[in-house]
Design a protein around this motif. Structure first.
Motif, PDB file in Angstrom:
ATOM      1  N   ASP A  79       0.808  -1.215   0.000  1.00  0.00           N
ATOM      2  CA  ASP A  79       0.000   0.000   0.000  1.00  0.00           C
ATOM      3  C   ASP A  79       0.844   1.270   0.000  1.00  0.00           C
ATOM      4  O   ASP A  79       0.539   2.221  -0.717  1.00  0.00           O
ATOM      5  N   SER A  83       1.023   4.082  -2.875  1.00  0.00           N
ATOM      6  CA  SER A  83       0.779   5.499  -2.594  1.00  0.00           C
ATOM      7  C   SER A  83       1.884   6.370  -3.180  1.00  0.00           C
ATOM      8  O   SER A  83       1.620   7.453  -3.703  1.00  0.00           O
ATOM      9  N   GLY A 110      -4.398   1.043  -0.427  1.00  0.00           N
ATOM     10  CA  GLY A 110      -3.458   1.474  -1.458  1.00  0.00           C
ATOM     11  C   GLY A 110      -4.162   1.917  -2.723  1.00  0.00           C
ATOM     12  O   GLY A 110      -3.784   2.906  -3.348  1.00  0.00           O
ATOM     13  N   ALA A 113      -5.423   5.480  -2.983  1.00  0.00           N
ATOM     14  CA  ALA A 113      -4.444   6.543  -3.246  1.00  0.00           C
ATOM     15  C   ALA A 113      -4.590   7.077  -4.660  1.00  0.00           C
ATOM     16  O   ALA A 113      -4.306   8.252  -4.922  1.00  0.00           O
ATOM     17  N   ASN A 116      -7.445   9.840  -4.958  1.00  0.00           N
ATOM     18  CA  ASN A 116      -7.247  11.173  -4.356  1.00  0.00           C
ATOM     19  C   ASN A 116      -6.637  12.139  -5.315  1.00  0.00           C
ATOM     20  O   ASN A 116      -6.011  11.890  -6.234  1.00  0.00           O
TER      21      ASN A 116
END
Length: 116
Positions: A79, A83, A110, A113, A116
């Motif tokens: 993860d 990211s 993960g 990410a 976002n």
């Protein structure tokens, strides 16, 4: 450590073959690719790399503006590594395809990410 750099009219594609170099050797190979600004597709499959290589790939993304496809299947990405990749991909809006199949340490945390 063997690598093959293939050029064609449509793309430059780097395929790494024969050795499992893991987090120890692959960052050096990735660093060598920074001079290939026209790199469009990168396949690093089955090399058991994790976080250190994700950091090296992040640096590559900052210097390779034409990269559109990344295949990272069968590695040990977790993860945090994902990211790191997601943050770097955010700086390179041309990447439209990332393959992450069979990275057993990636969870929904993960994968978020990238949202976002």
């Amino acid at each position: 450590k063997k690598s093959i750099l293939m050029r064609s009219a449509n793309a430059v594609c780097c395929l790494f073959l024969e050795y499992t170099v893991g987090d120890e050797g692959l960052p050096d190979v990735i660093a060598a690719l920074r001079g290939h600004a026209q790199l469009k597709e990168l396949r690093i499959q089955g090399y058991n790399f994790g976080r250190a290589c994700c950091e090296a790939l992040g640096m590559l993304f900052r210097t390779t503006s034409h990269l559109i496809a990344l295949e990272l299947a069968n590695n040990s990405i977790d993860d945090l590594g994902l990211s790191i990749l997601a943050a770097a991909v955010g700086l390179n809006c041309h990447i439209s395809r990332i393959g992450l199949a069979n990275n057993q340490n990636i969870t929904s945390v993960g994968l978020r990410a990238f949202g976002n």
